[in-house]
Design a protein around this motif. Structure first.
Motif, mmCIF file in Angstrom:
data_model
loop_
_atom_site.group_PDB
_atom_site.id
_atom_site.type_symbol
_atom_site.label_atom_id
_atom_site.label_comp_id
_atom_site.label_asym_id
_atom_site.label_seq_id
_atom_site.Cartn_x
_atom_site.Cartn_y
_atom_site.Cartn_z
ATOM 1 N N LEU A 2 8.245 -28.441 -3.287
ATOM 2 C CA LEU A 2 7.814 -27.411 -2.331
ATOM 3 C C LEU A 2 6.288 -27.362 -2.277
ATOM 4 O O LEU A 2 5.637 -27.120 -3.297
ATOM 5 C CB LEU A 2 8.363 -26.049 -2.763
ATOM 6 N N ILE A 3 5.751 -27.617 -1.105
ATOM 7 C CA ILE A 3 4.291 -27.567 -0.920
ATOM 8 C C ILE A 3 4.000 -26.565 0.195
ATOM 9 O O ILE A 3 4.635 -26.621 1.248
ATOM 10 C CB ILE A 3 3.728 -28.954 -0.489
ATOM 11 N N THR A 269 6.031 -14.171 -0.534
ATOM 12 C CA THR A 269 5.119 -15.293 -0.815
ATOM 13 C C THR A 269 3.790 -14.813 -1.379
ATOM 14 O O THR A 269 2.984 -15.613 -1.812
ATOM 15 C CB THR A 269 4.860 -16.127 0.457
ATOM 16 N N CYS A 270 3.575 -13.508 -1.338
ATOM 17 C CA CYS A 270 2.356 -12.932 -1.917
ATOM 18 C C CYS A 270 2.640 -11.475 -2.234
ATOM 19 O O CYS A 270 3.243 -10.766 -1.416
ATOM 20 C CB CYS A 270 1.202 -13.021 -0.921
ATOM 21 N N LEU A 271 2.198 -11.026 -3.412
ATOM 22 C CA LEU A 271 2.433 -9.632 -3.802
ATOM 23 C C LEU A 271 1.878 -8.648 -2.782
ATOM 24 O O LEU A 271 2.409 -7.563 -2.595
ATOM 25 C CB LEU A 271 1.726 -9.363 -5.130
ATOM 26 N N LYS A 298 10.392 -22.726 5.404
ATOM 27 C CA LYS A 298 9.744 -21.970 6.479
ATOM 28 C C LYS A 298 8.820 -20.881 5.871
ATOM 29 O O LYS A 298 7.686 -20.701 6.335
ATOM 30 C CB LYS A 298 10.831 -21.325 7.344
ATOM 31 N N SER A 299 9.303 -20.197 4.848
ATOM 32 C CA SER A 299 8.493 -19.132 4.225
ATOM 33 C C SER A 299 7.205 -19.680 3.642
ATOM 34 O O SER A 299 6.135 -19.100 3.827
ATOM 35 C CB SER A 299 9.250 -18.458 3.079
ATOM 36 N N ILE A 300 7.317 -20.782 2.904
ATOM 37 C CA ILE A 300 6.097 -21.256 2.239
ATOM 38 C C ILE A 300 5.192 -22.019 3.203
ATOM 39 O O ILE A 300 4.058 -22.334 2.872
ATOM 40 C CB ILE A 300 6.391 -22.083 0.969
#
Ligand code: SAM
Length: 327
Positions: A2-3, A269-271, A298-300
């Motif tokens: 996952l990148i 994906t981020c706090l 899709k999220s990352i």
């Protein structure tokens, strides 16, 4: 593998197994708790096993189990047993308040789970009970010492809270200097179930470090892994180490390798942002594996570069509690 869209490898999953907690830490949620999720909104243990397997298949090699309090889930060991069989998963870690972990210590050892983070925001019993709003100090302290004695790699998470526990920063280091443990001081973040909002903090990493340095002038900075969120130090004569996590100042976003999935399936994906999507119904639908993979990619693929950038998109004050996000 996952990148993300900033070419960062995502190999670390923080998986919350519940949003419930048996403590009521005042920086995390209001005394009455939050609107906890209905049981059928939470992943079942089988779903958590499946999801973990899919994520490891995608290149995740570290999973941290968190919550809420992971051990309030009676079936937690089913998941941990499954994780211990997953090839490619090199690191299974747990973040816990250490109130309920006692009976599980022998099996955790058998499963080869080594890394346990214990949240302990005071070394003084009254201060601890005031912050957590529960009288669990002795249980937590005894379990903490037991975990260290049993050879677990233990890290203490201590949030520096203005006017609440900063008088305990030096005393906790004094008590822990006899143990091979890392005490990590975190900046407070604005995720407390909406009970109070703030845009700045007094006890930032610099103030924490100055405070420690004024007591212990002989401090050495240690090398830390590139993706580490803590800046780590050794005090001369102490068995363990200490670290400072600039969780509010956010100096570590550039090397972020994390993805969070909440107990209800939110992909975070981020706090400092809103969930990107929810996987619960996807887990309960058809073609689970390929659907999950697609959603995760899709999220990352649209991550913000930093927590500040993400916060700008957020629009409004943070109303969520860390008990839903998992810390
Ligand atoms: N119940 C477990 C525990 O106590 O460690 C796991 C969940 S807890 C939400 C995970 C971590 O988030 C804990 O170390 C906790 O101290 C931290 N946390 C919660 N609210 C926070 C806040 N407002 N700022 C910084 N850290 C917070």
């Amino acid at each position: 593998m996952l990148i993300d869209n900033h070419n960062r490898k995502i190999n670390y999953l923080r998986l919350a197994v519940t949003d419930r907690c048996n403590l009521r830490c005042n920086y995390c949620m209001p005394s009455e708790g939050i609107n906890f999720a209905e049981k059928d909104s939470l992943f079942t243990i089988e779903e958590l096993c499946k999801l973990s397997e899919i994520m490891v298949g995608q290149g995740v090699d570290k999973i941290r189990i968190t919550g809420g309090e992971p051990f309030v889930r009676k079936d937690l060991m089913v998941l941990l047993r499954k994780l211990s069989t997953l090839e490619g998963l090199n690191d299974i870690s747990i973040t816990t308040n250490a109130t309920l972990i006692g009976p599980y210590i022998p099996e955790l050892k058998t499963l080869g789970i080594k890394n346990i983070n214990v949240s302990l925001d005071a070394i003084d019993k009254n201060t601890f009970e005031r912050i957590t709003r529960r009288n669990q100090y002795d249980t937590v302290y005894n379990n903490l010492i037991r975990l260290i004695a049993e050879g677990f790699n233990v890290r203490i998470n201590f949030i520096a809270l203005e006017n609440q526990n900063t008088q305990d920063i030096i005393p906790i280091l004094e008590v822990m200097k006899h143990y091979p443990v890392s005490v990590r001081f975190l900046e407070e973040m604005p995720f407390n179930g909406g009970s109070k909002s703030f845009n700045s903090i007094t006890w930032d990493y610099k103030k924490i470090l100055d405070h420690i340095q004024s007591e212990y002038p002989e401090i050495t900075k240690l090398e830390s892994p590139k993706t580490s969120t803590s800046i780590n130090y050794k005090i001369k004569g102490h068995k363990g180490t200490f670290g400072i996590i600039p969780s509010f100042t956010r100096t570590f976003c550039g090397s972020c390798n994390r993805l969070r999935i909440s107990a209800t399936g939110d992909v975070i994906t981020c706090l400092y942002g809103k969930p990107r999507m929810n996987l619960r119904e996807v887990m309960r639908g058809d073609n689970v594996e390929s659907e999950i993979k697609g959603h995760i990619l899709k999220s990352i693929g649209s991550r913000s570069k930093t927590g500040f950038e993400e916060q700008e998109k957020y629009d409004g004050i943070f109303e969520n509690s860390m008990t839903s996000i998992g810390g």
